[in-house]
Design an enzyme around this catalytic site. Structure first.
Site, PDB file in Angstrom:
ATOM      1  N   ALA A 196      85.002 -14.925 -59.806  1.00  0.00           N
ATOM      2  CA  ALA A 196      84.032 -15.972 -60.097  1.00  0.00           C
ATOM      3  C   ALA A 196      84.836 -17.570 -59.856  1.00  0.00           C
ATOM      4  O   ALA A 196      84.397 -18.157 -59.189  1.00  0.00           O
ATOM      5  CB  ALA A 196      84.016 -15.537 -61.443  1.00  0.00           C
ATOM      6  N   ALA A 197      85.974 -17.598 -60.621  1.00  0.00           N
ATOM      7  CA  ALA A 197      86.740 -18.846 -60.881  1.00  0.00           C
ATOM      8  C   ALA A 197      87.361 -19.273 -59.409  1.00  0.00           C
ATOM      9  O   ALA A 197      86.954 -20.420 -58.892  1.00  0.00           O
ATOM     10  CB  ALA A 197      87.874 -18.776 -61.586  1.00  0.00           C
TER      11      ALA A 197
ATOM     12  N   ARG B 228      83.862 -29.173 -50.840  1.00  0.00           N
ATOM     13  CA  ARG B 228      82.665 -29.937 -51.074  1.00  0.00           C
ATOM     14  C   ARG B 228      82.883 -31.372 -51.146  1.00  0.00           C
ATOM     15  O   ARG B 228      82.400 -32.398 -50.780  1.00  0.00           O
ATOM     16  CB  ARG B 228      81.636 -29.395 -52.081  1.00  0.00           C
TER      17      ARG B 228
ATOM     18  N   ALA C 242      79.476 -10.170 -59.035  1.00  0.00           N
ATOM     19  CA  ALA C 242      78.742 -10.492 -60.334  1.00  0.00           C
ATOM     20  C   ALA C 242      78.996  -9.285 -61.258  1.00  0.00           C
ATOM     21  O   ALA C 242      78.245  -8.487 -61.602  1.00  0.00           O
ATOM     22  CB  ALA C 242      77.018 -10.581 -60.216  1.00  0.00           C
TER      23      ALA C 242
ATOM     24  N   CYS D 101      79.308  -8.912 -64.518  1.00  0.00           N
ATOM     25  CA  CYS D 101      78.399  -8.832 -65.498  1.00  0.00           C
ATOM     26  C   CYS D 101      77.246  -8.060 -65.441  1.00  0.00           C
ATOM     27  O   CYS D 101      76.660  -7.552 -66.328  1.00  0.00           O
ATOM     28  CB  CYS D 101      78.016 -10.353 -65.984  1.00  0.00           C
TER      29      CYS D 101
ATOM     30  N   VAL E  17      98.012 -10.955 -52.221  1.00  0.00           N
ATOM     31  CA  VAL E  17      99.097 -11.940 -52.441  1.00  0.00           C
ATOM     32  C   VAL E  17     100.306 -11.090 -53.193  1.00  0.00           C
ATOM     33  O   VAL E  17     100.310 -10.769 -54.240  1.00  0.00           O
ATOM     34  CB  VAL E  17      98.814 -13.068 -53.393  1.00  0.00           C
TER      35      VAL E  17
ATOM     36  N   ASN F 180      83.667 -20.127 -64.101  1.00  0.00           N
ATOM     37  CA  ASN F 180      83.063 -21.213 -63.314  1.00  0.00           C
ATOM     38  C   ASN F 180      83.256 -22.553 -63.523  1.00  0.00           C
ATOM     39  O   ASN F 180      83.512 -23.179 -62.553  1.00  0.00           O
ATOM     40  CB  ASN F 180      81.564 -20.888 -62.976  1.00  0.00           C
TER      41      ASN F 180
ATOM     42  N   TYR G 144      57.926 -27.378 -79.301  1.00  0.00           N
ATOM     43  CA  TYR G 144      57.152 -26.490 -79.944  1.00  0.00           C
ATOM     44  C   TYR G 144      55.708 -26.422 -79.156  1.00  0.00           C
ATOM     45  O   TYR G 144      55.163 -27.338 -79.226  1.00  0.00           O
ATOM     46  CB  TYR G 144      56.779 -27.136 -81.388  1.00  0.00           C
TER      47      TYR G 144
END
Length: 564
Positions: free
Chosen positions: A13-14, A24, A43, A45, A89, A315, A436
């Site tokens: 994830a991270a 980027r 994923a 989760c 690693v 993330n 509402y």
């Protein structure tokens, strides 16, 4: 100007978020992502839903929202990132600024230089030293391989019995997955309750729902041994001597930060066992960042370090680390308030901030309120939810909120999470202007109504207590007068069954003579959700009754069983 070399270790994830953010923001950077496993961006989760068969296609756990699998080719083409899978690693040389790697499949080795290094090594499952833990049939649910194995077992061994050790988030979600797949599953939790991030008033409601769906739950006792024959699991022995036959044991005690590489490299670890980082996700080495389950973070309410192994935070932390690795420490991660949500069968359980127990542990003087109500109008298909709000008694600042039930819990928790992050008080939320419409909420949203209850308590307009406290008073011989103010038809459908008296609210003012003559005698008022119970309290107090409390949440929030 030379090309900046960014190496990211860890691809769940991270790591992918950090690598993607770095590339980027600096297209010229050479970004390399190293992953020991054979897959990327899993994923995790979603593993329980994959085991249960709700997620049909394994690749969906690895795919973008558009359905493109995030493999090495994807990262190379779409992201411009060199992603190496099945690459472990084995060491970090901070002085030479290199990482040593080894191919898991071929044994090939090499060195990779870096200018900035980002550690996203994640977590490892906790496996306590229970005798028999090495037997075949003992597993966890923390990797895609674990999920594959359990999915196959769930599909082919439906008659087998499973014991899940641990009743936290992972354990309860795993239990749901196995029961949904048709298996016999028992959760064993050493603590007095499951889901320890909830206070017991709400945790018991979730637990009752799970057992009604076929889950078996044992609390307050641990496992003393895992038993086997011919190297395979045959059962477990509980600390109280009971034996549970089973052929599968799932360790769901939780996870610990995976810090082996960081420790070997001499990076500082904190009191929680996680890697110490500052708000820019820098470790004790300014050229090394860390993010995700392997780090400890600051609790924004207590200021203390904590472990927060959640995908959303991983993330966010990875985004900060990736940006700072290329732009020079421009982004910050302020810490967490500890928000989370999970699905347990048809119930949803969400919390944000501190529970009452943890707020008191942190030294806060707290006030609380419990509310039960529909999530939207009955004519729009309402479903019940029960919430608990925790605030600082002196300032009214909101410290925590939890909500469980069949209805829309996510909305309530999200509202309160933003209130906590904004430092809002009970009075602030009591007048919050939220969108509402009948398909989405009540005119006074559930979260706002919970704030109204606590506001009334803080102003001395209402005296209330939780089901836990009320039951203790009843069981310990105080003999409070239990006043049910619902209608006769409601009373026939279900009741507390503890010698209560029924006087409908509409008749109460005319029937005060039926109440105890001693107006100092303890009285507990309630109805289905205790809105009428509160009105009854106000009537009684206006007529001189001085020891009246409301059962907060009413019968909907009573987790100890009702007479039908």
């Amino acid at each position: 100007m030379s090309t900046k070399r960014i190496v990211v270790i860890g691809g769940t994830a991270a790591g992918p978020k950090a690598a993607s953010r770095a590339k980027r923001l600096d297209e010229t950077a050479e970004v390399t992502l190293l992953q020991k496993a054979s897959a990327l961006s899993m994923a995790s989760c979603g593993y329980p839903y994959y085991v249960a068969g709700e997620v049909k296609d394994r690749d969906m756990l690895l795919a973008t929202p558009a359905g493109v699998v995030r493999d090495s080719a994807f990262f190379a083409g779409a992201k411009g990132i060199i992603a190496k899978v099945s690459t472990e690693v084995t060491g970090i040389d901070r002085e030479a600024k290199t990482v040593a790697w080894k191919r898991v499949d071929t044994g090939e080795t090499g060195l990779l230089p870096y200018d900035k290094l980002i550690l996203c090594t994640g977590s490892v499952p906790k496996v306590p030293p229970i005798p028999g833990r090495e037997l075949a049939g003992v597993t966890t649910l923390t990797s895609l391989e674990d999920a594959d194995r359990l999915r196959e077992l769930a599909a082919t061994n439906k008659d087998e019995k499973t014991v899940i050790i641990g009743g936290g988030l992972i354990g309860m979600e795993t239990c749901e997955a196995l029961v949904a797949a048709g298996m016999d599953a028992t959760v064993v939790e050493a603590l007095p309750q499951t889901l320890s991030f909830l206070d017991p008033e709400l945790a018991l409601l979730v637990q009752n729902h799970a057992t009604s769906k076929g889950a078996k739950i044992i609390t307050g006792v641990g496992i003393s041994s895992i038993n086997g024959q011919d190297g395979k699991v045959t059962g477990v022995t509980l600390a109280d001597g009971r034996e549970l036959p089973c052929t599968l044991v799932i360790m769901a005690i939780g996870v610990a930060p995976n810090t082996g590489l960081a420790k070997a490299a001499g990076l500082a670890l904190g009191p929680t066992g996680g890697i110490i980082t500052d708000e820019r996700m820098r470790t004790s080495d300014p050229d090394v960042y860390a993010a995700g389950d392997c780090v400890e973070v600051k609790n924004r309410l207590t200021g203390e370090p904590m472990l927060a192994p959640f995908g959303d935070l991983a993330n966010l932390e990875g985004r900060v680390a990736g940006e700072n690795a290329v732009l020079g420490d421009t982004a910050t991660f302020p810490g967490t308030i500890g928000s989370g949500i999970c699905k347990i069968f048809d119930f949803t359980a969400a919390s944000t901030g501190l529970s009452e127990f943890r707020a008191k542990q942190a030294g806060f003087d707290v006030v609380t309120a419990i509310n039960a109500s529909p999530d939207k109008p009955g004519f729009m298909g309402a479903k019940p939810v029960v919430s608990k709000l925790i605030a600082d008694a002196k300032t009214g600042r909101i410290l925590g909120f939890a909500c469980v039930g069949l209805g829309n819990v996510n909305r309530q928790a999200a509202e309160m999470a933003m209130a906590i992050l904004g430092g809002l008080t009970v009075d602030d939320v009591a007048m919050a202007d939220l969108p509402y419409a009948p398909p989405f909420s009540l005119a006074i949203d559930h979260a706002i109504a919970t704030a109204h209850i606590l506001q009334n308590k803080m102003r001395g307009l209402m005296r209330g207590q939780s089901s836990i406290v009320a039951k203790s008073r009843i069981d310990n011989g105080e003999h409070p007068y239990l006043l049910d103010v619902r209608g006769p038809k409601e009373f026939e459908e279900m009741r507390l069954g503890r010698g209560e008296t029924l006087i409908p609210l509409g008749q109460l003012r005319k029937r005060l003579g039926e109440l105890p003559a001693d107006k100092q005698a303890p009285v507990i008022t309630y109805c289905k959700v205790s809105m009428r119970g509160y009105e009854a309290q106000r009537v009684l107090e206006a007529n001189g009754y001085d020891n009246v409390t409301v059962l907060e949440g009413g019968l909907v929030a009573w987790p100890f069983g009702l007479e039908q």
